[in-house]
Design a protein around this motif. Structure first.
Motif, PDB file in Angstrom:
ATOM      1  N   PRO A 161      59.155  -6.486  23.588  1.00 52.28           N
ATOM      2  CA  PRO A 161      58.887  -5.131  23.363  1.00 52.28           C
ATOM      3  C   PRO A 161      58.119  -4.347  24.323  1.00 52.28           C
ATOM      4  O   PRO A 161      58.365  -3.311  24.778  1.00 52.28           O
ATOM      5  N   SER A 162      57.064  -5.229  24.806  1.00 55.92           N
ATOM      6  CA  SER A 162      56.432  -4.569  26.102  1.00 55.92           C
ATOM      7  C   SER A 162      57.070  -4.274  27.072  1.00 55.92           C
ATOM      8  O   SER A 162      56.833  -3.386  27.914  1.00 55.92           O
ATOM      9  N   GLY A 163      58.282  -5.167  27.453  1.00 53.71           N
ATOM     10  CA  GLY A 163      59.162  -4.682  28.480  1.00 53.71           C
ATOM     11  C   GLY A 163      59.978  -3.370  28.499  1.00 53.71           C
ATOM     12  O   GLY A 163      60.655  -3.020  29.581  1.00 53.71           O
ATOM     13  N   ALA A 164      60.161  -3.137  27.157  1.00 55.64           N
ATOM     14  CA  ALA A 164      61.118  -1.921  26.788  1.00 55.64           C
ATOM     15  C   ALA A 164      60.268  -0.495  26.835  1.00 55.64           C
ATOM     16  O   ALA A 164      60.687   0.432  26.615  1.00 55.64           O
ATOM     17  N   GLN A 165      58.964  -0.607  27.202  1.00 53.94           N
ATOM     18  CA  GLN A 165      57.940   0.445  27.234  1.00 53.94           C
ATOM     19  C   GLN A 165      58.636   1.864  28.014  1.00 53.94           C
ATOM     20  O   GLN A 165      58.534   2.919  27.653  1.00 53.94           O
ATOM     21  N   ALA A 166      58.960   1.401  29.181  1.00 54.76           N
ATOM     22  CA  ALA A 166      59.471   2.397  30.377  1.00 54.76           C
ATOM     23  C   ALA A 166      60.578   3.243  29.737  1.00 54.76           C
ATOM     24  O   ALA A 166      60.445   4.524  29.646  1.00 54.76           O
ATOM     25  N   ILE A 167      61.629   2.504  29.218  1.00 58.73           N
ATOM     26  CA  ILE A 167      62.783   3.115  28.833  1.00 58.73           C
ATOM     27  C   ILE A 167      62.487   3.841  27.560  1.00 58.73           C
ATOM     28  O   ILE A 167      62.967   4.974  27.008  1.00 58.73           O
TER      29      ILE A 167
END
Length: 399
Positions: free
Chosen positions: A11-17
């Motif tokens: 989930p932390s890696g999806a923050q940009a999108i």
């Protein structure tokens, strides 16, 4: 409102999108292990974003993309265009579209808009070609307006009048009830509500026998009345439960913000701008943003306010259930000092007889010309009364 589904391993890696998409859509982020068939079917679009793809994730993505309907609404978010391996992998998994956060808002929203239009075409398959074309044209136009606002560029309103004429002709031929069946498939709550208000505003004008010029004003004001909300995050508009004071204040700015946008744009009828600014004003002075009352509120604004309140009451929102149309009209009839009850009595016919207007001349723009009423700031009921021999004020345009 249907939520864009972001599927990720971190989930932390999806923050940009997520930050980009959240500006225009409601978003839910889930790990692949928590994805259900119901969530997949409900989502208007599915965005996959993974830092690592194991065999288990690959198999699950293939299950999602097996069906054509599901495959059409899938996107793969890839961190860099230089990652050719991940691009090829996405294609091999049946994901037809790839998006790159580095491309920014325009490219991502364009991809999501394309998915929405394809989905609308599928969902409207049983409707008449004219209705389907009108709905798709109006939807594209509003999404273009929203895109221009996000990019802080001039609004692209050149197609608004042709869209309005298509919408009005469909309602004249098929009735507002058929239009509303189509409107309910729209994914974006603000756009869906605006298209609904425009539809009921047109039916309202039909019920009053107004000319094309007046009906165009009604439809334009209906489509644009919530334009200020297009700059409010969807997560706030769709928030479950009560809003705090700060959130209420942000949303309450939308009429003023919308009017400013249209004033800066130029070329918009001042009556439409005033309807955008004042559609939350009440005749008793209890509305906002200026607490206008009585004759300071134009007949056009009064009509848009009635259509707006009715649509808000019959729509299901994240924080409330939908009201039955008759219950909505009954509730509005109790707003005695707030709404123009003479206009509401006419609106009742247009709202509750969903096939209304089919018996009238199908092409409203070709009807025998009569004199415009709303465009002159006149009150339709008072003009009708005057025609029957009762004196009437020359104009209520004192705003």
């Amino acid at each position: 409102m249907a939520e864009i589904l972001i599927v990720t391993d971190k989930p932390s890696g999806a923050q940009a999108i997520q930050r980009i998409v959240d500006r225009a859509y409601s978003v839910i982020v889930l790990p692949m292990s928590e994805i259900t068939n119901a969530a997949i079917e409900r989502a208007p679009a599915i965005i996959f974003t993974f830092s690592e793809l194991g065999q288990n994730e690959i198999q699950q993505i293939r299950l999602v993309t097996t069906a054509e309907v599901r495959r059409c609404k899938c996107l793969f978010a890839i961190a860099s265009k230089a990652d050719r391996g991940r691009i090829v992998q996405a294609e091999s998994l049946g994901v037809r579209r790839t998006i790159f956060p580095e491309d920014g808002l325009d490219a991502i929203y364009a991809a999501l808009s394309e998915i929405s239009i394809e989905d609308y075409r599928r969902l409207l398959d049983g409707f008449s070609p004219d209705l389907r074309d009108a709905f798709l044209s109006v939807s594209r136009m509003l999404e273009g307006v929203a895109g221009s606002l996000r990019r802080v560029k001039p609004l692209q309103l050149g197609l608004m009048i042709p869209c309005i004429d298509m919408l009005s002709n469909v309602i004249a031929r098929e009735g507002v009830g058929e239009w509303m069946k189509a409107v309910n498939v729209h994914h974006n709550q603000t756009c869906r509500h605006s298209i609904a208000v425009a539809g009921y505003a047109v039916a309202f004008g039909e019920a009053l026998g107004l000319v094309a010029e007046d009906i165009r004003l009604l439809a334009m004001a209906g489509l644009l009345h919530d334009i200020g909300k297009m700059l409010v995050p969807a997560s706030l508009l769709d928030k479950m439960g009560r809003l705090d004071k700060g959130e209420v204040a942000v949303i309450a700015e939308h009429p003023t913000l919308g009017a400013r946008i249209l004033e800066r744009q130029g070329g918009i009828d001042p009556l439409v701008i005033e309807a955008v600014r004042s559609h939350h004003e009440y005749l008793d002075g209890s509305g906002y943003p200026k607490k206008l009352s009585g004759s300071a509120i134009s007949p056009l604004t009064r009509m848009v306010t009635i259509a707006d309140i009715f649509c808000a009451l019959i729509e299901k929102r994240s924080y409330k259930e939908a009201l039955d149309p008759r219950a909505a009209i009954a509730l509005m009839s109790e707003m005695d000092d707030k709404l123009d009850q003479s206009l509401l009595a006419v609106f009742r016919t247009a709202a509750l007889d969903t096939a209304f207007a089919r018996s009238r001349e199908p092409d409203f723009a070709r009807r025998k010309p009569k004199e415009a009423i709303l465009a002159k700031g006149l009150h339709p009921i008072e003009v009708r009364t005057a025609a029957q021999g009762t004196p009437v004020r020359a104009s209520v345009r004192s705003y």
